[in-house]
Design a protein around this motif. Sequence first.
Motif, PDB file in Angstrom:
ATOM      1  N   PHE A  64      -7.306  12.324  -7.610  1.00  0.00           N
ATOM      2  CA  PHE A  64      -7.086  11.937  -6.213  1.00  0.00           C
ATOM      3  C   PHE A  64      -7.727  12.973  -5.322  1.00  0.00           C
ATOM      4  CE2 PHE A  64      -3.147  14.195  -7.477  1.00  0.00           C
ATOM      5  CZ  PHE A  64      -3.148  15.225  -6.553  1.00  0.00           C
ATOM      6  N   PRO A 121      -6.206   8.062  -2.936  1.00  0.00           N
ATOM      7  CA  PRO A 121      -7.073   7.773  -4.085  1.00  0.00           C
ATOM      8  C   PRO A 121      -8.524   8.089  -3.735  1.00  0.00           C
ATOM      9  CG  PRO A 121      -6.492   5.746  -2.969  1.00  0.00           C
ATOM     10  CD  PRO A 121      -5.694   6.838  -2.303  1.00  0.00           C
ATOM     11  N   LYS A 152       0.348   5.799   0.373  1.00  0.00           N
ATOM     12  CA  LYS A 152      -0.372   7.069   0.438  1.00  0.00           C
ATOM     13  C   LYS A 152       0.686   8.158   0.516  1.00  0.00           C
ATOM     14  CE  LYS A 152      -1.387   6.930   5.426  1.00  0.00           C
ATOM     15  NZ  LYS A 152      -2.478   7.023   6.412  1.00  0.00           N
ATOM     16  N   TRP A 208      -3.488   3.646  -2.182  1.00  0.00           N
ATOM     17  CA  TRP A 208      -3.300   2.924  -3.443  1.00  0.00           C
ATOM     18  C   TRP A 208      -2.711   1.563  -3.121  1.00  0.00           C
ATOM     19  CZ3 TRP A 208      -2.338   8.223  -3.360  1.00  0.00           C
ATOM     20  CH2 TRP A 208      -3.052   8.983  -4.283  1.00  0.00           C
ATOM     21  N   CYS A 246      -7.292   1.474  -5.030  1.00  0.00           N
ATOM     22  CA  CYS A 246      -7.035   1.724  -6.455  1.00  0.00           C
ATOM     23  C   CYS A 246      -5.676   1.126  -6.805  1.00  0.00           C
ATOM     24  CB  CYS A 246      -7.026   3.214  -6.752  1.00  0.00           C
ATOM     25  SG  CYS A 246      -8.653   3.943  -6.770  1.00  0.00           S
ATOM     26  N   GLU A 247      -5.636   0.394  -7.909  1.00  0.00           N
ATOM     27  CA  GLU A 247      -4.439  -0.379  -8.232  1.00  0.00           C
ATOM     28  C   GLU A 247      -3.395   0.413  -9.004  1.00  0.00           C
ATOM     29  OE1 GLU A 247      -5.463  -4.030 -10.156  1.00  0.00           O
ATOM     30  OE2 GLU A 247      -6.384  -4.852  -8.344  1.00  0.00           O
ATOM     31  N   ILE A 248      -2.149   0.172  -8.622  1.00  0.00           N
ATOM     32  CA  ILE A 248      -0.972   0.586  -9.384  1.00  0.00           C
ATOM     33  C   ILE A 248      -0.366  -0.723  -9.878  1.00  0.00           C
ATOM     34  CG2 ILE A 248       1.337   1.569  -9.212  1.00  0.00           C
ATOM     35  CD1 ILE A 248       0.233   3.514  -7.115  1.00  0.00           C
ATOM     36  N   GLU A 281       0.820  -1.209   0.000  1.00  0.00           N
ATOM     37  CA  GLU A 281       0.000   0.000   0.000  1.00  0.00           C
ATOM     38  C   GLU A 281       0.859   1.266   0.000  1.00  0.00           C
ATOM     39  OE1 GLU A 281      -3.998  -1.352   2.310  1.00  0.00           O
ATOM     40  OE2 GLU A 281      -2.278  -0.823   3.577  1.00  0.00           O
TER      41      GLU A 281
END
Length: 153
Positions: free
Chosen positions: A116, A99, A84, A127, A104-106, A82
């Motif tokens: 955002f 996000p 942020k 994320w 939300c995927e990276i 994760e």
Amino acid sequence: MIMKTIYRLLSLVMLLGLTLTSCEGEKELIVIEGNLPIKTSAFYMVGDATPAGWDINNPTAFTATEEDALVFVYEGSLNTGEVKCCLSPGSWDAPFVRPLANGCEISRNGVQDTAFTMHAGDPDDKWRVVDAGRYRLTFDLRNWTLAVDYLGE
């Protein structure tokens, strides 16, 4: 005679007061749509996907671009986990860039100009990096968007 002088003086004061309080005309109200730019000179990320982990006192720094001081770029490795972002190290109580929806995927697929938000406290949205590798993360704090490019393993 004294009454006449007092009356003239009082009339003059009232006329002066009315003159000073008159308006030039109505001013048009300006409404700013959308978010104002996030003005900062530094930008960081924390999370188990970042090189520094969850160390808020030593977060991973982004670099401001030469073209626009409100566009920040990180180019480097990310693990699965994760992420942020914050504007200053040292406090979990400060507002974080997050996000719009948790998780939300990276990934290898990248992300192009996704919006955002920024707030302190809950919900603690982050994320989620699903593919470890080298990435270029570009946060545009002027337009409140994130772009992600996957650079390889």
